[in-house]
Design a protein around this motif. Structure first.
Motif: not given
Length: 370
Positions: A361-365, A338-341, A346-350
């Protein structure tokens, strides 16, 4: 195998009016192992030969015995009768050994002792040097093919960046052969192959085809114990099955997470072949492409698992879920949410960032280029 051929233990033998080419007598071989100090006793010798049978290296000439018997029975190396299974992993390993032997046998070899950050490394070469050499020797047709070969060798633990921070690139990055193919080996090393510690501390051993994996403690699924009764609260959007604790009759109402139920396998290994750093992902010319995915969550979530950290990666994708429909695949690295780098998280925070955000949900992968 070659030593047994030289010692005439492997030869054509006749049994019940039939000749069996290139075979050996099990009892004679056990004697040979003890005599040549390859095994301290008969029991160990039998265990070693059983290892070779289990890995499809030797077999009974008529395949009537699935185990190795210390008796007057005939066995044969599968390489001598054309039945050795040449899997992709084995082919990569044998190619690495062939290249190593070729490199160490020539004058002015590119393999040298070099120093980086005050540490000396054996059998080193620059990525661009190796590519030049491969093309010059006719081992590959072009630089792209050479890079692909280098990457395969690295993923199988045959070569490695000296500080294990980069994949293989056509650049002046320093690599070295992680396996010393010329070290004299003992068959008893086979008995240590199940020990991950012994394996990690013995990089010279070629008996096990080792693909590099990241730290399992940072990538595994939450455990689902099959002897537990599990209740899924379907009314909660973005719900999931997660780990259970307590007595065997406990019910558990799972908090919202990203997993689409049910989880089919307990604690699967990471889908990544090797650790990847942020520096590698963001390096100029790195073989990764960035994609933007728009995922609309349904009644039970978005249908994927994110694991790892700095960077995080997609561990699993439910084939029938919203994420799969949006084009998400395993092994992609999460660049932004969602626009946040988020490459530094870590995965818990994400996971928390996704759970507290909007349903869309908008994700850049970042995905590896095939």
């Amino acid at each position: 195998r070659l030593r047994l051929h030289d010692g005439k233990l492997v030869k054509d033998r006749r049994f019940h009016l039939r000749t069996y080419p290139n075979c050996f007598v099990a009892k004679e071989l056990t004697d040979w192992l003890i005599e040549h100090k390859e095994a301290p006793d008969r029991e160990t010798g039998i265990r070693l030969m059983q290892k070779l049978m289990d890995h499809y290296i030797i077999h009974h000439v008529c395949d009537e015995h699935s185990d190795y018997k210390d008796a007057k029975l005939l066995y044969r190396f599968r390489k001598d009768d054309g039945t050795f299974p040449l899997s992709k992993d084995v082919k990569v390993f044998m190619r690495g050994q062939s290249l190593y032997e070729k490199l160490v046998s020539v004058e002015e070899s590119i393999l040298k002792v070099r120093e980086e950050n005050s540490v000396k490394y054996q059998r080193t070469f620059l990525g661009s040097e190796m590519i030049d050499w491969l093309i010059q020797e006719g081992e590959v047709e072009n630089r792209q093919e050479a890079v692909e070969l280098g990457r395969a060798l690295l993923e199988h633990g045959i070569i490695q960046h000296v500080s294990n921070r980069h994949h293989f690139f056509d650049s002046d990055i320093l690599y070295h052969f992680w396996v010393n193919f010329r070290r004299r080996r003992r068959l008893t090393e086979l008995l240590n192959e199940n020990s991950s510690r012994a394996l990690s501390e013995s990089p010279d051993s070629p008996f096990c085809l080792r693909k590099l994996n990241p730290d399992p403690g940072n990538t595994s699924f939450l455990s689902v114990q099959t002897n537990k009764e599990i209740k899924v609260v379907s009314a909660v959007r973005r719900s999931s099955i997660t780990s259970l604790s307590g007595n065997s009759n406990a019910y558990f109402s799972a908090p919202p997470t990203l997993v689409f139920p049910p989880v089919a396998e307990c604690n699967p290994k990471s889908v990544l072949k090797r650790p990847v750093t942020n520096e590698e992902l963001l390096s100029p010319g790195a073989p990764y492409v960035k994609k933007t995915l728009t995922i609309v969550g349904d009644a039970v979530g978005w249908g994927f698992v994110v694991r790892g950290g700095r960077p995080c990666h997609i561990q699993a994708v439910d084939p029938g879920g919203p994420a799969a429909a949006a084009g998400m695949k395993v092994c992609q690295f999460v660049f932004s949410v969602n626009g946040v780098y988020v490459l530094h998280l870590d995965y818990q925070t994400i996971s928390s960032l996704i759970m507290t955000g909007p349903r869309t949900l908008v994700m850049e992968v970042m995905e590896a280029i095939e």
